[in-house]
Structure formats: structure tokens, C-alpha cells
Design an enzyme around this catalytic site. Sequence first.
Site, PDB file in Angstrom:
ATOM      1  CE  LYS A  22      17.752  33.650 -10.081  1.00 44.39           C
ATOM      2  NZ  LYS A  22      16.868  33.314  -8.943  1.00 44.39           N
ATOM      3  CG  ASN A  23      14.466  31.453 -11.118  1.00 46.51           C
ATOM      4  OD1 ASN A  23      15.421  31.463 -10.345  1.00 46.51           O
ATOM      5  ND2 ASN A  23      13.560  32.423 -11.147  1.00 46.51           N
ATOM      6  CB  CYS A 116      13.171  36.669   1.490  1.00 47.25           C
ATOM      7  SG  CYS A 116      12.049  36.780   0.130  1.00 47.25           S
ATOM      8  NE  ARG A 121       9.931  34.218  -2.415  1.00 47.22           N
ATOM      9  CZ  ARG A 121      11.010  34.127  -3.176  1.00 47.22           C
ATOM     10  NH1 ARG A 121      12.084  34.796  -2.878  1.00 47.22           N
ATOM     11  NH2 ARG A 121      11.014  33.343  -4.216  1.00 47.22           N
ATOM     12  NE  ARG A 398      20.189  35.704  -4.431  1.00 41.81           N
ATOM     13  CZ  ARG A 398      18.991  35.552  -3.908  1.00 41.81           C
ATOM     14  NH1 ARG A 398      18.485  36.499  -3.147  1.00 41.81           N
ATOM     15  NH2 ARG A 398      18.299  34.463  -4.108  1.00 41.81           N
TER      16      ARG A 398
HETATM   17  N1  EPU Z   1       3.718  30.581  -1.389  1.00 45.32           N
HETATM   18  C1  EPU Z   1       3.133  30.166  -0.225  1.00 45.32           C
HETATM   19  N2  EPU Z   1       3.474  28.942   0.276  1.00 45.32           N
HETATM   20  C2  EPU Z   1       4.370  28.131  -0.344  1.00 45.32           C
HETATM   21  C3  EPU Z   1       4.961  28.551  -1.544  1.00 45.32           C
HETATM   22  C4  EPU Z   1       4.619  29.791  -2.046  1.00 45.32           C
HETATM   23  O1  EPU Z   1       2.328  30.872   0.368  1.00 45.32           O
HETATM   24  O2  EPU Z   1       4.631  27.032   0.168  1.00 45.32           O
HETATM   25  C5  EPU Z   1       3.379  31.894  -1.942  1.00 45.32           C
HETATM   26  C6  EPU Z   1       4.605  32.814  -2.020  1.00 45.32           C
HETATM   27  O3  EPU Z   1       4.840  33.481  -0.789  1.00 45.32           O
HETATM   28  C7  EPU Z   1       4.219  33.748  -3.137  1.00 45.32           C
HETATM   29  C8  EPU Z   1       3.425  32.836  -4.081  1.00 45.32           C
HETATM   30  O4  EPU Z   1       2.987  31.735  -3.289  1.00 45.32           O
HETATM   31  O5  EPU Z   1       3.404  34.775  -2.657  1.00 45.32           O
HETATM   32  C9  EPU Z   1       4.183  32.309  -5.275  1.00 45.32           C
HETATM   33  O6  EPU Z   1       5.417  31.813  -4.861  1.00 45.32           O
HETATM   34  P1  EPU Z   1       6.205  30.660  -5.627  1.00 45.32           P
HETATM   35  O7  EPU Z   1       6.294  29.486  -4.732  1.00 45.32           O
HETATM   36  O8  EPU Z   1       5.655  30.459  -6.996  1.00 45.32           O
HETATM   37  O9  EPU Z   1       7.659  31.328  -5.736  1.00 45.32           O
HETATM   38  P2  EPU Z   1       8.996  30.522  -5.650  1.00 45.32           P
HETATM   39  O10 EPU Z   1       8.804  29.211  -6.271  1.00 45.32           O
HETATM   40  O11 EPU Z   1       9.552  30.602  -4.300  1.00 45.32           O
HETATM   41  C10 EPU Z   1       9.947  31.200  -7.995  1.00 45.32           C
HETATM   42  C11 EPU Z   1      11.160  31.918  -8.494  1.00 45.32           C
HETATM   43  C12 EPU Z   1      11.057  33.392  -8.139  1.00 45.32           C
HETATM   44  C13 EPU Z   1       9.790  33.947  -8.796  1.00 45.32           C
HETATM   45  C14 EPU Z   1       8.568  33.141  -8.334  1.00 45.32           C
HETATM   46  C15 EPU Z   1       7.278  33.562  -9.006  1.00 45.32           C
HETATM   47  C16 EPU Z   1      12.855  30.208  -8.387  1.00 45.32           C
HETATM   48  C17 EPU Z   1      14.093  29.698  -7.744  1.00 45.32           C
HETATM   49  N3  EPU Z   1      12.341  31.326  -7.887  1.00 45.32           N
HETATM   50  O12 EPU Z   1       9.941  31.401  -6.575  1.00 45.32           O
HETATM   51  O13 EPU Z   1      12.201  34.021  -8.713  1.00 45.32           O
HETATM   52  O14 EPU Z   1       9.627  35.302  -8.457  1.00 45.32           O
HETATM   53  O15 EPU Z   1       8.779  31.743  -8.601  1.00 45.32           O
HETATM   54  O16 EPU Z   1       7.371  33.440 -10.375  1.00 45.32           O
HETATM   55  O17 EPU Z   1      12.364  29.629  -9.345  1.00 45.32           O
HETATM   56  C18 EPU Z   1      13.916  35.642  -8.866  1.00 45.32           C
HETATM   57  O18 EPU Z   1      14.476  34.917  -9.705  1.00 45.32           O
HETATM   58  O19 EPU Z   1      14.270  36.839  -8.650  1.00 45.32           O
HETATM   59  C19 EPU Z   1      12.803  35.097  -8.081  1.00 45.32           C
HETATM   60  C20 EPU Z   1      12.405  35.646  -6.932  1.00 45.32           C
END
Ligand code: EPU
Length: 418
Positions: A22-23, A116, A121, A398
Amino acid sequence: MDKFVIQGGARLEGEIATSGSKNSALPAIAACLLTGEPVTLRRIPRVRDIRTMERLLVDIGAIVDVGDDYVSIRTPAIRSPEAPYELVKTMRASSLVLGPLVARAGRARVSLPGGCAIGARPINLHLAGLERLGARIHQTHGYIEAEAPEGLRGGTVRFERITVTGTEDLMMAAALAHGETVIENAAREPEVQDLAQLLIKMGARIAGAGTATIHIQGVEKLRGAEHTIISDRIEAGTFVVAAAITGGDVRVTGCVPEHVQALVEKLRAAGVEIRETAPDTLHVRGNGRLRSVDMSTEEYPGFATDLQAQYMALMTQADGQAVITETIFENRFMHAQELARMGADIRIEGNRAVVTGPTRLSGAGVIASDLRASASLVLAALVARGETVIDRVYHIDRGYEKIEEKLARVGARIRRSE
Ligand code: EPU
């Protein structure tokens, strides 16, 4: 609203196949906005988040053709460079269209994600990255507006903290920028590498994906391509835990063992026998006796936060005390309360959960709060005495493709009810 009804106590046996990730599929679909030519993606899991992303692309102007085992997407023009609140609030990953839209159309309007279930996030790091590439960013009425009428310019972006979708968003934007972009402190997740592979097939010039420094040489145009998405390491890991928690004997096929290495190491330390019997197969044998092992989530190649809830369910069955530390998200222990309702002994101390086991879980009515939390409740229900009813399984829909059918095929007593 659909529910799962699960009778605990069945030992899982047989073979269970992993779907596409998915990701990985989500950014791949967003990447289709970067070209007017058709992009064909195979092994796209048919889960709700993917349908949401496809809908978003159609709103933007793409023609999406969903076949049996492929999705073909063509975006002749960007009709409306916008990700509305209605979609972003159900799926944060909608912000992945930001980079591609600014790069191709010179502007984007994307709703701020808001809170969320697993933490605040924000997307501030995506925005800071785009600003470094010359985009002008304003925030009005809950929306982010980004503009780069003359196109983006390459630059060096050092992420303050590692962000998976932030790295992906920027990689897509930089693919069409003028000149070279260097992303430092980049996410090294397999999904980032998979997106880079797709972009390279589309004509992008990218080196270093999978390391902490990614170099992208912008090109003027990207072209159509065909690509098969990698297998879902979180789904595979969930099945590995399902086998272990039921003391089962299961071959998890169609996976990439290297992508779940951190989980496999923990499970081996806990006493589970796991062998790689083929390049894409993990054979898992549990003997019903588990030892507690501490675990801390980390960015890849560390232990995935997306497997933390499932691991917690497992540790409720292990002998001793396991300290589970969540370092990625600030509020990702919602499942602990539901597991406790089933009889688990879990104490939360800030970002640490102390799980004391083994506990005999008993079936109960529980509520799924987010995708991975729901998976942990399914796992706990597989070993609980009696019947568990999990409400709000739309969370699990999801991101898991037909999980109840896959688990039932290896012996789980699980059914969906309205
Ligand atoms: N963060 C910030 N600012 C940003 C972006 C992130 O502060 O602009 C923080 C987030 O709040 C978090 C940390 O940095 O505390 C890491 O977040 P990241 O951006 O890596 O998460 P994401 O890209 O939003 C993806 C996956 C998530 C997975 C995380 C961590 C996708 C679509 N989602 O989210 O997947 O938990 O990386 O590995 O790729 C899931 O599939 O259930 C899921 C939540």
C-alpha cells in the site's frame, strides 16, 4: 459498519500470500501526475486508501483504468491541482500529490491534514523542502497553496527529521525541477526505493535512493512506464506474527525477507523459528512458548512503527516483561487499552509500553482505532478464549487486502459481519 467476528484458539497452518505494498502504491499513483503519458502499475493492492488516491487523481484530471491485476493511469492535463479536505482528512497520504502538482502544473492547493489517530503528523517538512526548490507557499482557510510559475529549481534539502512521504514528495518534485537536487537525511524505506525505480523508468535521473543522500538531476519531461509494486512488508510482518502468536506453521510467500529483517530478529530472540525457505518465502513455526524481548521502533532498517501494535499483541503471550518504545509517532498506543480489555497487562509510561506476560486473553467487544491497531486486535483475537467482535474494521480495510479471507484460508475462524 462492518465487524470481524473471531473465535480464538485455532492454530494457523498452510501458506499465505503477500499483496503489493500500500505505502509503495500510494506514491506510485501520485507519480502518474508527472507525465501526460500512460503509466501502468501492477500488483496494486485493492484496499480503501488506494481507491481514495485513485479518486483524488480523477478529480485532478487523470483517467484511471483499473484492470484485474493492473491500474493504468493517464493524466493528459491537470484540470484541478487540488487535494480537498474531504479526501485529505480520510487519508494523509493525499499530500503526496503536492510535489507532483507543483512540478507539473506550477501550482497546487492541498488541504492541511490536521490531527490523526496516531499523532499530529504535520507536513511542514514537505513544505520546507518545496520552498528550498523555489516554491512560494501560503496557508489560507486550512489549505496550503504552493506556486512555482517559472518551475522549480534544484537545491539541497536537509530534512530535520526523517520523513517517508516527505522524501517521496520531494523526489517527485525534484524530478522535473531545473538542475540538481540533493536530499540529505532522506528516508531509506523500501517504498522510497520503489518509487525511485518507477521514476527512473519514467526517465528521471535519480541516484542514491535507499541511502540517506539522494541525488536528483531534473529533466524537462517524464514519459509513460510500466512498473510492478514491491510486496507489502507490513502485511507480511503481520502474517509472520499471526503464525507466531498461534503457535502455528505457516509459509508467508511473495514477500521480501530482507524488508522484515528487524521483526524476524526480534521474533527469533523471542523463540520463534523462522527460516527463509525461498527468496520470497518465510517459513514460521511457533511452539507456543515465547520469551519477552524489548523493542524500540526506528526508521528503516530498524523495527517499523507500522508493526509495533502487532508486536505488542505478541508480547502479551510472552514470558516476562517487554518494554516497547515508540519513537516515530507520539500517540501510537491506542491498541493498548483495547488489548487490556481482552486481559492484557500493559502499562503506558510516556512513549514506552511495559507488557507483562503471558496473559490469557479472553474474547471481548473491541474497537479498531487505526489501521495497524486493528491488525493487533485481530492477532490478539486469534489466541483469545471465546469470541471477539472487532468494530469499525473499515480502518483495517484501508490497508489490508481481504485479510479475513487470507487468514481463514490458513485456519483462522474469522468472518465479516454487518
Ligand atoms: N513529521 C513532521 N513533519 C512532516 C512530516 C513528518 O513532523 O512534515 C513527523 C511525523 O509527525 C512523524 C515523523 O515525522 O512523527 C515521521 O513521519 P513520516 O513523515 O515518516 O510518516 P509518513 O510519511 O506520513 C509513512 C507511512 C506510515 C508510516 C510512517 C513511518 C505512507 C503512506 N505512510 O507516513 O504508514 O507509519 O511513514 O514509517 O507511506 C500505515 O501504513 O499504517 C502508516 C501510518
